[in-house]
Design a protein around this motif. Structure first.
Motif, PDB file in Angstrom:
ATOM      1  N   CYS A  58       0.838  -1.211   0.000  1.00  0.00           N
ATOM      2  CA  CYS A  58       0.000   0.000   0.000  1.00  0.00           C
ATOM      3  C   CYS A  58       0.864   1.248   0.000  1.00  0.00           C
ATOM      4  CB  CYS A  58      -0.816   0.099   1.273  1.00  0.00           C
ATOM      5  SG  CYS A  58      -1.957  -1.152   1.536  1.00  0.00           S
ATOM      6  N   HIS A  59       1.880   1.246   0.849  1.00  0.00           N
ATOM      7  CA  HIS A  59       2.735   2.440   0.915  1.00  0.00           C
ATOM      8  C   HIS A  59       3.502   2.632  -0.400  1.00  0.00           C
ATOM      9  CE1 HIS A  59       2.154   2.135   5.345  1.00  0.00           C
ATOM     10  NE2 HIS A  59       2.323   3.436   5.299  1.00  0.00           N
ATOM     11  N   ASN A  60       3.977   1.536  -0.961  1.00  0.00           N
ATOM     12  CA  ASN A  60       4.765   1.642  -2.206  1.00  0.00           C
ATOM     13  C   ASN A  60       3.963   2.191  -3.378  1.00  0.00           C
ATOM     14  OD1 ASN A  60       6.439  -1.572  -1.729  1.00  0.00           O
ATOM     15  ND2 ASN A  60       6.711   0.379  -0.693  1.00  0.00           N
ATOM     16  N   ILE A  86      14.883  -4.711   8.900  1.00  0.00           N
ATOM     17  CA  ILE A  86      14.722  -4.851  10.361  1.00  0.00           C
ATOM     18  C   ILE A  86      13.377  -5.527  10.659  1.00  0.00           C
ATOM     19  CG2 ILE A  86      14.612  -3.609  12.571  1.00  0.00           C
ATOM     20  CD1 ILE A  86      16.381  -1.417  11.231  1.00  0.00           C
ATOM     21  N   GLU A  87      12.327  -5.109   9.937  1.00  0.00           N
ATOM     22  CA  GLU A  87      11.002  -5.729  10.130  1.00  0.00           C
ATOM     23  C   GLU A  87      11.068  -7.241   9.953  1.00  0.00           C
ATOM     24  OE1 GLU A  87       7.790  -4.450   7.425  1.00  0.00           O
ATOM     25  OE2 GLU A  87       6.815  -6.366   7.817  1.00  0.00           O
ATOM     26  N   THR A  88      11.840  -7.689   8.975  1.00  0.00           N
ATOM     27  CA  THR A  88      11.826  -9.117   8.635  1.00  0.00           C
ATOM     28  C   THR A  88      13.038  -9.875   9.187  1.00  0.00           C
ATOM     29  OG1 THR A  88      12.867  -8.534   6.526  1.00  0.00           O
ATOM     30  CG2 THR A  88      10.473  -8.785   6.517  1.00  0.00           C
ATOM     31  N   GLU A 103       9.103   4.264  14.636  1.00  0.00           N
ATOM     32  CA  GLU A 103       9.939   5.294  14.003  1.00  0.00           C
ATOM     33  C   GLU A 103       9.694   5.323  12.481  1.00  0.00           C
ATOM     34  OE1 GLU A 103      14.026   5.338  15.870  1.00  0.00           O
ATOM     35  OE2 GLU A 103      14.521   4.973  13.775  1.00  0.00           O
ATOM     36  N   TRP A 104       9.640   4.127  11.870  1.00  0.00           N
ATOM     37  CA  TRP A 104       9.435   4.039  10.402  1.00  0.00           C
ATOM     38  C   TRP A 104       8.080   4.629  10.018  1.00  0.00           C
ATOM     39  CZ3 TRP A 104       9.066  -1.242   7.309  1.00  0.00           C
ATOM     40  CH2 TRP A 104       8.983  -0.954   5.933  1.00  0.00           C
ATOM     41  N   TRP A 105       7.030   4.146  10.686  1.00  0.00           N
ATOM     42  CA  TRP A 105       5.675   4.603  10.319  1.00  0.00           C
ATOM     43  C   TRP A 105       5.532   6.108  10.555  1.00  0.00           C
ATOM     44  CZ3 TRP A 105       6.045  -0.429   9.650  1.00  0.00           C
ATOM     45  CH2 TRP A 105       5.072  -1.101   8.911  1.00  0.00           C
ATOM     46  N   PHE A 154      -7.102  -6.420   8.301  1.00  0.00           N
ATOM     47  CA  PHE A 154      -6.454  -5.644   9.360  1.00  0.00           C
ATOM     48  C   PHE A 154      -5.038  -5.332   8.891  1.00  0.00           C
ATOM     49  CE2 PHE A 154      -5.969  -5.742  14.308  1.00  0.00           C
ATOM     50  CZ  PHE A 154      -5.608  -4.405  14.284  1.00  0.00           C
ATOM     51  N   SER A 155      -4.806  -4.070   8.569  1.00  0.00           N
ATOM     52  CA  SER A 155      -3.557  -3.764   7.872  1.00  0.00           C
ATOM     53  C   SER A 155      -2.829  -2.560   8.445  1.00  0.00           C
ATOM     54  CB  SER A 155      -3.872  -3.491   6.402  1.00  0.00           C
ATOM     55  OG  SER A 155      -2.746  -2.943   5.764  1.00  0.00           O
ATOM     56  N   ALA A 156      -1.524  -2.678   8.465  1.00  0.00           N
ATOM     57  CA  ALA A 156      -0.674  -1.544   8.847  1.00  0.00           C
ATOM     58  C   ALA A 156      -0.362  -0.688   7.624  1.00  0.00           C
ATOM     59  CB  ALA A 156       0.612  -2.053   9.479  1.00  0.00           C
ATOM     60  N   GLY A 157      -0.995  -0.991   6.517  1.00  0.00           N
ATOM     61  CA  GLY A 157      -0.815  -0.204   5.291  1.00  0.00           C
ATOM     62  C   GLY A 157      -1.680   1.050   5.343  1.00  0.00           C
ATOM     63  N   ILE A 158      -2.245   1.413   4.198  1.00  0.00           N
ATOM     64  CA  ILE A 158      -3.055   2.636   4.122  1.00  0.00           C
ATOM     65  C   ILE A 158      -4.458   2.247   3.648  1.00  0.00           C
ATOM     66  CG2 ILE A 158      -3.272   4.875   2.959  1.00  0.00           C
ATOM     67  CD1 ILE A 158      -0.207   4.958   2.881  1.00  0.00           C
ATOM     68  N   HIS A 200       0.945  -0.161  13.147  1.00  0.00           N
ATOM     69  CA  HIS A 200       2.158  -0.653  12.476  1.00  0.00           C
ATOM     70  C   HIS A 200       2.152  -2.181  12.549  1.00  0.00           C
ATOM     71  CE1 HIS A 200       4.199  -1.494  16.302  1.00  0.00           C
ATOM     72  NE2 HIS A 200       3.799  -0.305  16.725  1.00  0.00           N
ATOM     73  N   VAL A 201       3.147  -2.824  11.962  1.00  0.00           N
ATOM     74  CA  VAL A 201       3.073  -4.300  11.863  1.00  0.00           C
ATOM     75  C   VAL A 201       3.014  -5.024  13.202  1.00  0.00           C
ATOM     76  CG1 VAL A 201       3.904  -5.237   9.678  1.00  0.00           C
ATOM     77  CG2 VAL A 201       5.518  -4.111  11.199  1.00  0.00           C
ATOM     78  N   TYR A 202       3.524  -4.396  14.257  1.00  0.00           N
ATOM     79  CA  TYR A 202       3.589  -5.136  15.522  1.00  0.00           C
ATOM     80  C   TYR A 202       2.678  -4.587  16.624  1.00  0.00           C
ATOM     81  CZ  TYR A 202       7.382  -7.645  13.319  1.00  0.00           C
ATOM     82  OH  TYR A 202       8.109  -8.429  12.457  1.00  0.00           O
ATOM     83  N   ASN A 203       1.664  -3.781  16.299  1.00  0.00           N
ATOM     84  CA  ASN A 203       0.700  -3.408  17.353  1.00  0.00           C
ATOM     85  C   ASN A 203      -0.729  -3.829  17.004  1.00  0.00           C
ATOM     86  OD1 ASN A 203      -0.056  -1.457  15.501  1.00  0.00           O
ATOM     87  ND2 ASN A 203       0.056   0.266  16.908  1.00  0.00           N
ATOM     88  N   LYS A 204      -0.832  -4.919  16.242  1.00  0.00           N
ATOM     89  CA  LYS A 204      -2.173  -5.371  15.852  1.00  0.00           C
ATOM     90  C   LYS A 204      -2.906  -6.042  17.009  1.00  0.00           C
ATOM     91  CE  LYS A 204      -1.295  -5.596  10.927  1.00  0.00           C
ATOM     92  NZ  LYS A 204      -1.405  -6.398   9.690  1.00  0.00           N
ATOM     93  N   ASN A 205      -2.239  -6.147  18.176  1.00  0.00           N
ATOM     94  CA  ASN A 205      -2.895  -6.668  19.377  1.00  0.00           C
ATOM     95  C   ASN A 205      -3.534  -5.539  20.165  1.00  0.00           C
ATOM     96  OD1 ASN A 205      -0.296  -5.650  19.784  1.00  0.00           O
ATOM     97  ND2 ASN A 205      -0.134  -6.623  21.764  1.00  0.00           N
TER      98      ASN A 205
HETATM   99  P1  TMP Z   1       0.440  -4.989   6.351  1.00  0.00           P
HETATM  100  O1  TMP Z   1       0.068  -4.869   7.789  1.00  0.00           O
HETATM  101  O2  TMP Z   1      -0.742  -4.881   5.437  1.00  0.00           O
HETATM  102  O3  TMP Z   1       1.309  -6.190   6.071  1.00  0.00           O
HETATM  103  O4  TMP Z   1       1.319  -3.670   5.929  1.00  0.00           O
HETATM  104  C1  TMP Z   1       2.558  -3.351   6.401  1.00  0.00           C
HETATM  105  C2  TMP Z   1       3.642  -3.402   5.356  1.00  0.00           C
HETATM  106  O5  TMP Z   1       3.880  -2.103   4.775  1.00  0.00           O
HETATM  107  C3  TMP Z   1       4.960  -3.814   5.991  1.00  0.00           C
HETATM  108  O6  TMP Z   1       5.438  -5.020   5.460  1.00  0.00           O
HETATM  109  C4  TMP Z   1       5.929  -2.688   5.659  1.00  0.00           C
HETATM  110  C5  TMP Z   1       5.273  -1.933   4.551  1.00  0.00           C
HETATM  111  N1  TMP Z   1       5.637  -0.516   4.508  1.00  0.00           N
HETATM  112  C6  TMP Z   1       6.187   0.001   3.334  1.00  0.00           C
HETATM  113  O7  TMP Z   1       6.390  -0.732   2.371  1.00  0.00           O
HETATM  114  N2  TMP Z   1       6.505   1.342   3.268  1.00  0.00           N
HETATM  115  C7  TMP Z   1       6.296   2.183   4.343  1.00  0.00           C
HETATM  116  O8  TMP Z   1       6.574   3.403   4.246  1.00  0.00           O
HETATM  117  C8  TMP Z   1       5.752   1.641   5.550  1.00  0.00           C
HETATM  118  C9  TMP Z   1       5.540   2.524   6.745  1.00  0.00           C
HETATM  119  C10 TMP Z   1       5.415   0.288   5.571  1.00  0.00           C
END
Ligand code: TMP
Length: 288
Positions: A58-60, A86-88, A103-105, A154-158, A200-205
Motif C-alpha cells: 500500500c505504501h509503495n 529490520i522488520e523481517t 519510528e518508520w511509520w 487488518f492492515s498496517a498499510g493505508i 504498524h506491523v507489531y501493534n495489531k494486538n
Molecule cells: P500490512 O500490515 O498490510 O502487512 O502492511 C505493512 C507493510 O507495509 C509492511 O510489510 C511494511 C510496509 N511498509 C512500506 O512498504 N513502506 C512504508 O513506508 C511503511 C511505513 C510500511
C-alpha cells in the motif's frame, strides 16, 4: 488432510498435521455459520511478486507514477531500504522491533503529509500501480460474501489504498471491514494527516479493533481463519471472544530459509513463496 490435496504440496509446511486436521474437521462440521476470517493485506491478500517483479505494498503504491514529487519517492525508498530488513530480521525479537517500526511509520506518515495529496490522487495512483491481489482473491471475497462470512482486513498499510485496490481488482463487499491507517482530508479534499492511532506491523494486538465491538458482535462465530505474513499478524484476532477453533495460515515470502522454523512454530500452516490463495480457498471450499 487427504481430502485437501493442496495441503500436501511441497511449498506447504505444517508442523503438526494432526492438529491442523482436527481444526479443519471441526470447521467443516460447524459450517460457514460459525466461521469468521481475519486477514492482513500487504503480501497476504496482495502478492509479493507478479511475473518476477516485486509488487507494491500500500505504501509503495504512492511511490509509483507521477503524482507524488521525487523527494517523496527518494525518501520513502530510503526509509524502506533501512527499515524493511529490520522488520523481517528473524534474529530480532518483536519487542526489539516495535520502537523501530514506530519510528518508520512516523517518518513515512510525516513524509506523505508534507505532499498534501488530494482525495482523487489515491485512486489514480492505484489504477497505475503494481499492487496485485493474489490469484484466487476474487473467488475468496465472493464466496465469503455469498455465505455471509465476515472478513476483517487488518492492515498496517493505508486504508484508502486498500479500498481502491479491492474496488479496482475485485469487489468490496458489505461483509468486509478494512481496519487500517486512513488519510485525513480538509474541506478542500487535501490531505492533512492520518486519522486515529497509528497501526504498524507489531501493534495489531492493541486498540484499533479490539476496543471496538467488532469481535463482540461476532461471538457466535467461534471458528477463525487467520491469515498473515508477519509474526505481528498472529495477534490480529486477539480480541475475538469464545474462539473454539483457530487456523493460522502464514505466507512466508522473504528470508524463507532463515524464518521457516519460527513461522512453523507460530503458524499452523506456512505457505512458501506462493502468489495464490489456492490453499486457503481449498480449505474454505470444504467449510462452505
Ligand atoms: P500490512 O500490515 O498490510 O502487512 O502492511 C505493512 C507493510 O507495509 C509492511 O510489510 C511494511 C510496509 N511498509 C512500506 O512498504 N513502506 C512504508 O513506508 C511503511 C511505513 C510500511
Amino acid at each position: 488432510m487427504n481430502d485437501i490435496p493442496e495441503l500436501n504440496l511441497p511449498h506447504v509446511r505444517i508442523a503438526h498435521p494432526e492438529h491442523v486436521s482436527e481444526v479443519i474437521q471441526n470447521m467443516i462440521k460447524d459450517g460457514h455459520d460459525k466461521l469468521q476470517v481475519v486477514a492482513d493485506f500487504d503480501r497476504t491478500l496482495s502478492k509479493y511478486t507478479h511475473r518476477g517483479q516485486i509488487c507494491s505494498t500500500c505504501h509503495n503504491v504512492l511511490e509509483e507514477g507521477h503524482v507524488l514529487p521525487d523527494f517523496y519517492k527518494d525518501e520513502a525508498r530510503a526509509l524502506r531500504d533501512h527499515y524493511f530488513p529490520i522488520e523481517t530480521n528473524p534474529k530480532l525479537t518483536v519487542e526489539e522491533k516495535i520502537p523501530v517500526m514506530v519510528e518508520w511509520w512516523t517518518k513515512a506518515h510525516d513524509l506523505l503529509t508534507k505532499c498534501h495529496i488530494k482525495r482523487d490522487d489515491v485512486r489514480k495512483m492505484v489504477e497505475n500501480s503494481t499492487a496485485r491481489l493474489r490469484d484466487g482473491c476474487t473467488w475468496f471475497f465472493d464466496q465469503l460474501q455469498a455465505s455471509e462470512i465476515p472478513l476483517l482486513i487488518f492492515s498496517a498499510g493505508i486504508g484508502d489504498v486498500i479500498i481502491e485496490v479491492i474496488k479496482h481488482q475485485a469487489t468490496l463487499h458489505d461483509n468486509m471491514k478494512v481496519v487500517s491507517n486512513y488519510l485525513e482530508y480538509d474541506e478542500q479534499g487535501q490531505m492533512t494527516g492520518f486519522q486515529g492511532d497509528m497501526i504498524h506491523v507489531y501493534n495489531k494486538n492493541e486498540g484499533a479493533i479490539h476496543d471496538s465491538d467488532y469481535f463482540q458482535n461476532l461471538e457466535h462465530r467461534n471458528n477463525i481463519i487467520l491469515m498473515g505474513d508477519s509474526l505481528g499478524d498472529l495477534h490480529m484476532a486477539d480480541g475475538a471472544v469464545g474462539v473454539q477453533n483457530k487456523l493460522k495460515i502464514g505466507f512466508l515470502n522473504v528470508k524463507v530459509a532463515e524464518s521457516l522454523d519460527l513461522y512453523m512454530k507460530r503458524y499452523d500452516i506456512v505457505i512458501l513463496e506462493d502468489e495464490t490463495l489456492d490453499v486457503v480457498n481449498a480449505i474454505l471450499q470444504k467449510v462452505l
